[in-house]
Design a protein around this motif. Structure first.
Motif, PDB file in Angstrom:
ATOM      1  N   ASP A 280      -4.618   3.422  -2.744  1.00 44.87           N
ATOM      2  CA  ASP A 280      -3.892   4.681  -2.575  1.00 44.87           C
ATOM      3  C   ASP A 280      -4.145   5.565  -3.794  1.00 44.87           C
ATOM      4  O   ASP A 280      -3.856   5.173  -4.920  1.00 44.87           O
ATOM      5  CB  ASP A 280      -2.396   4.399  -2.428  1.00 44.87           C
ATOM      6  CG  ASP A 280      -1.625   5.601  -1.918  1.00 44.87           C
ATOM      7  OD1 ASP A 280      -2.116   6.735  -2.110  1.00 44.87           O
ATOM      8  OD2 ASP A 280      -0.542   5.414  -1.335  1.00 44.87           O
ATOM      9  N   THR A 281      -4.694   6.757  -3.580  1.00 45.68           N
ATOM     10  CA  THR A 281      -4.957   7.676  -4.694  1.00 45.68           C
ATOM     11  C   THR A 281      -3.680   8.335  -5.185  1.00 45.68           C
ATOM     12  O   THR A 281      -3.635   8.859  -6.293  1.00 45.68           O
ATOM     13  CB  THR A 281      -5.934   8.789  -4.266  1.00 45.68           C
ATOM     14  OG1 THR A 281      -5.313   9.617  -3.272  1.00 45.68           O
ATOM     15  CG2 THR A 281      -7.221   8.198  -3.727  1.00 45.68           C
TER      16      THR A 281
ATOM     17  N   TYR B  64     -10.364   4.051   2.254  1.00 50.97           N
ATOM     18  CA  TYR B  64     -10.937   2.851   2.859  1.00 50.97           C
ATOM     19  C   TYR B  64     -12.447   2.936   2.654  1.00 50.97           C
ATOM     20  O   TYR B  64     -13.076   3.928   3.029  1.00 50.97           O
ATOM     21  CB  TYR B  64     -10.613   2.788   4.351  1.00 50.97           C
ATOM     22  CG  TYR B  64      -9.141   2.766   4.657  1.00 50.97           C
ATOM     23  CD1 TYR B  64      -8.462   1.570   4.868  1.00 50.97           C
ATOM     24  CD2 TYR B  64      -8.400   3.957   4.726  1.00 50.97           C
ATOM     25  CE1 TYR B  64      -7.101   1.544   5.142  1.00 50.97           C
ATOM     26  CE2 TYR B  64      -7.040   3.946   4.998  1.00 50.97           C
ATOM     27  CZ  TYR B  64      -6.391   2.736   5.196  1.00 50.97           C
ATOM     28  OH  TYR B  64      -5.040   2.715   5.452  1.00 50.97           O
TER      29      TYR B  64
ATOM     30  N   GLY C 242      -2.085   0.020  -5.326  1.00 50.04           N
ATOM     31  CA  GLY C 242      -2.127  -0.469  -3.959  1.00 50.04           C
ATOM     32  C   GLY C 242      -3.460  -1.009  -3.519  1.00 50.04           C
ATOM     33  O   GLY C 242      -3.719  -1.097  -2.326  1.00 50.04           O
ATOM     34  N   SER C 243      -4.347  -1.341  -4.448  1.00 47.70           N
ATOM     35  CA  SER C 243      -5.671  -1.827  -4.064  1.00 47.70           C
ATOM     36  C   SER C 243      -5.549  -3.136  -3.292  1.00 47.70           C
ATOM     37  O   SER C 243      -4.703  -3.967  -3.558  1.00 47.70           O
ATOM     38  CB  SER C 243      -6.547  -2.026  -5.299  1.00 47.70           C
ATOM     39  OG  SER C 243      -5.985  -2.994  -6.163  1.00 47.70           O
TER      40      SER C 243
ATOM     41  N   ALA D 236      -7.832   1.793   9.176  1.00 41.98           N
ATOM     42  CA  ALA D 236      -6.806   2.762   8.828  1.00 41.98           C
ATOM     43  C   ALA D 236      -5.698   2.770   9.883  1.00 41.98           C
ATOM     44  O   ALA D 236      -4.498   2.863   9.554  1.00 41.98           O
ATOM     45  CB  ALA D 236      -7.418   4.150   8.678  1.00 41.98           C
TER      46      ALA D 236
ATOM     47  N   ASP E  35      -3.143  11.486   3.701  1.00 42.63           N
ATOM     48  CA  ASP E  35      -1.987  11.033   2.918  1.00 42.63           C
ATOM     49  C   ASP E  35      -2.409  10.262   1.674  1.00 42.63           C
ATOM     50  O   ASP E  35      -1.597   9.599   1.032  1.00 42.63           O
ATOM     51  CB  ASP E  35      -1.036  10.196   3.780  1.00 42.63           C
ATOM     52  CG  ASP E  35      -1.678   8.938   4.335  1.00 42.63           C
ATOM     53  OD1 ASP E  35      -2.898   8.734   4.086  1.00 42.63           O
ATOM     54  OD2 ASP E  35      -0.984   8.158   5.013  1.00 42.63           O
TER      55      ASP E  35
ATOM     56  N   ARG F 259      -3.366  -0.192   9.472  1.00 47.24           N
ATOM     57  CA  ARG F 259      -2.480  -0.149   8.305  1.00 47.24           C
ATOM     58  C   ARG F 259      -1.384   0.891   8.458  1.00 47.24           C
ATOM     59  O   ARG F 259      -0.482   0.968   7.627  1.00 47.24           O
ATOM     60  CB  ARG F 259      -3.298   0.154   7.052  1.00 47.24           C
ATOM     61  CG  ARG F 259      -4.250  -0.952   6.620  1.00 47.24           C
ATOM     62  CD  ARG F 259      -3.495  -2.180   6.130  1.00 47.24           C
ATOM     63  NE  ARG F 259      -2.732  -1.925   4.943  1.00 47.24           N
ATOM     64  CZ  ARG F 259      -3.219  -2.058   3.704  1.00 47.24           C
ATOM     65  NH1 ARG F 259      -4.463  -2.450   3.518  1.00 47.24           N
ATOM     66  NH2 ARG F 259      -2.451  -1.816   2.655  1.00 47.24           N
ATOM     67  N   LYS F 260      -1.469   1.731   9.471  1.00 52.21           N
ATOM     68  CA  LYS F 260      -0.495   2.813   9.622  1.00 52.21           C
ATOM     69  C   LYS F 260       0.871   2.258  10.037  1.00 52.21           C
ATOM     70  O   LYS F 260       0.961   1.451  10.948  1.00 52.21           O
ATOM     71  CB  LYS F 260      -0.981   3.824  10.670  1.00 52.21           C
ATOM     72  CG  LYS F 260      -0.144   5.089  10.685  1.00 52.21           C
ATOM     73  CD  LYS F 260      -0.267   5.818   9.371  1.00 52.21           C
ATOM     74  CE  LYS F 260       0.560   7.113   9.374  1.00 52.21           C
ATOM     75  NZ  LYS F 260       0.491   7.800   8.077  1.00 52.21           N
TER      76      LYS F 260
ATOM     77  N   THR G 266      -9.378  -1.060   0.081  1.00 50.29           N
ATOM     78  CA  THR G 266      -8.466   0.048   0.323  1.00 50.29           C
ATOM     79  C   THR G 266      -7.509   0.212  -0.846  1.00 50.29           C
ATOM     80  O   THR G 266      -7.102  -0.764  -1.473  1.00 50.29           O
ATOM     81  CB  THR G 266      -7.666  -0.166   1.621  1.00 50.29           C
ATOM     82  OG1 THR G 266      -6.730   0.910   1.789  1.00 50.29           O
ATOM     83  CG2 THR G 266      -6.912  -1.489   1.606  1.00 50.29           C
TER      84      THR G 266
ATOM     85  N   LYS H 109      -4.847   7.789   1.191  1.00 50.52           N
ATOM     86  CA  LYS H 109      -5.349   6.409   1.228  1.00 50.52           C
ATOM     87  C   LYS H 109      -6.870   6.408   1.394  1.00 50.52           C
ATOM     88  O   LYS H 109      -7.434   7.250   2.097  1.00 50.52           O
ATOM     89  CB  LYS H 109      -4.686   5.620   2.357  1.00 50.52           C
ATOM     90  CG  LYS H 109      -3.188   5.385   2.143  1.00 50.52           C
ATOM     91  CD  LYS H 109      -2.608   4.562   3.262  1.00 50.52           C
ATOM     92  CE  LYS H 109      -1.141   4.232   2.984  1.00 50.52           C
ATOM     93  NZ  LYS H 109      -0.297   5.437   2.825  1.00 50.52           N
TER      94      LYS H 109
ATOM     95  N   THR I 200      -7.890   9.405   3.889  1.00 45.24           N
ATOM     96  CA  THR I 200      -6.915  10.008   4.790  1.00 45.24           C
ATOM     97  C   THR I 200      -6.158  11.120   4.076  1.00 45.24           C
ATOM     98  O   THR I 200      -6.110  11.180   2.839  1.00 45.24           O
ATOM     99  CB  THR I 200      -5.919   8.952   5.297  1.00 45.24           C
ATOM    100  OG1 THR I 200      -5.163   8.432   4.182  1.00 45.24           O
ATOM    101  CG2 THR I 200      -6.664   7.806   5.975  1.00 45.24           C
TER     102      THR I 200
END
Length: 404
Positions: free
Chosen positions: A334-335, A387, A319-320, A400, A383, A403-404, A332, A385, A381
């Motif tokens: 997603d881990t 940044y 998701g980069s 952030a 969840d 993007r929510k 940004t 993510k 975050t």
């Protein structure tokens, strides 16, 4: 100190933003050392066209505009040089007794070939503190970088197809091969003013002000000072100053200061430099007797590292993406780890430890942890993510929320 050009004067002056790249290409034989010609075609609204004068005591050089100075850098064709470079890095990281370097080295070593001589593990030391390097180059085929330490030395040598890393402290050798002889091989992070200046000037656009800020002496040579400043609010970058050799056009010093003031975050400059051809023996290397030699894994493609300025940050991650533009751009990704910070058998309590270094924040995105340095800030975050960018805390929270 010469006065800066006013924005009104800059905006009033217009030059053709397109340049004949073919004409410049003939002057640039070694891409390894040249700033991309695209830099020359920057909009006139960005670049000061009024030449700055030298202050009292500084070298009295011919007048030059920022556009002309950028062209001088782009046309620079220095293929042979040697010298000593001093690097001072002060990101304002917490004093963890060297733990930050240990973590960085461990992460790099885990992605490398397990040798202390592997560039991925050794040269992470440049991310903090003061270091002295010896550098040499003879065209795109031969380069050498040596990191001088107390009682020891680490050298990285590129000679034709061969790439050697040698750690005298552990007496370990790393051997790899360049992807193609004669092409750019960068197994090391940027280490000279030229490296950093090239990356900074690639980013020059309408979000940036570029002016000439007088002259100075660097490593015994006359130089012009190019001043690069963000026009955008919300960035942590204050200004970038580049000392450009008046004769060769090669950057001799690169200084990045934060918007918050104080000492430079990054100061890289030659203490001594020569443009004579280095001796062939400079790039010759034979593993010392008794040294442990680690060969590059056969299934591993030769690495071309991303630049420390963040180019390509997050590529390949789930998701980069990059939000915004210019100095306020935010990477940004997603881990995939709920709870925000990594945990598990491999990291143990690392997530909890890192969490203790950050500040808890909340917003429309939910909850998260904010990490700050004097330049780069990050928001993770709950969840999972991330940044990150050279931007303020408010800018990260706003990104952030959006993007929510």
């Amino acid at each position: 100190m010469a006065p800066y050009e006013s924005d009104d004067a800059v905006d009033a002056a217009r030059v053709d933003a397109t340049r004949d790249e073919e004409a410049h290409a003939g002057r640039r034989k070694a891409a390894r050392y040249a700033v991309p010609v695209a830099v020359v075609g920057v909009a006139a609204a960005t670049i000061g066209l009024v030449p700055a004068l030298a202050a009292s005591g500084d070298p009295d050089l011919p007048k030059i505009t920022a556009q002309q100075l950028i062209e001088k850098i782009a046309k620079s064709d220095v293929q042979q040089m040697s010298g000593t470079v001093r690097i001072d890095t002060d990101l304002g990281l917490p004093d963890l007794g060297g733990l930050e370097n240990s973590l960085a080295s461990g992460a790099a070593k885990g992605s490398g070939d397990g040798s202390s001589a592997d560039p991925q593990s050794k040269l992470t030391e440049l991310v903090s503190g003061t270091h002295t390097l010896r550098v040499a180059a003879d065209g795109p085929e031969k380069q050498k970088l040596s990191l001088l330490e107390s009682g020891s030395e680490y050298s990285l040598i590129h000679n034709g197809k061969n790439v050697w890393g040698y750690d005298s402290k552990s007496n370990e050798v790393y051997h790899g091969t360049a992807a193609d002889s004669g092409t750019e091989h960068r197994a090391e992070p940027p280490a000279t003013p030229k490296d950093f200046a090239g990356q900074a000037l690639k980013s020059v656009d309408d979000t940036t002000s570029v002016t000439v800020d007088g002259t100075e002496r660097v490593a015994g040579r006359d130089a012009y000072k190019l001043l690069v400043k963000p026009r955008q609010s919300g960035t942590t970058v204050g200004a970038i100053s580049i000392a450009v050799d008046a004769k060769t056009g090669m950057p001799l010093k690169f200084t990045l200061t934060p918007k918050s003031g104080g000492a430079a975050v990054l100061d890289v400059g030659f203490a001594q430099v020569s443009f004579a051809k280095p001796a062939a023996s400079t790039f010759a290397f034979t593993p010392p007797k008794g040294a442990k030699v680690t060969e590059q894994k056969q299934d591993a493609a030769p690495r071309k590292h991303e630049r420390a300025t963040g180019e390509g940050f997050g590529k390949g991650m789930n998701g980069s993406d990059v939000l915004g533009k210019g100095w306020t751009s935010i990477a940004t990704f997603d881990t995939g780890a709920k709870g925000g910070l990594p945990a598990g058998s491999k990291t143990g309590d690392l997530g909890g430890f890192l969490g203790s270094l950050g500040d808890k924040v909340s917003g429309g995105f939910g909850k998260g942890t904010f990490f700050s340095t004097r330049l780069v800030n990050a928001l993770i975050t709950d969840d999972g993510k991330v940044y990150v960018g050279a931007v303020t805390k408010d800018a990260l929270v706003k990104a952030a929320d959006a993007r929510k």
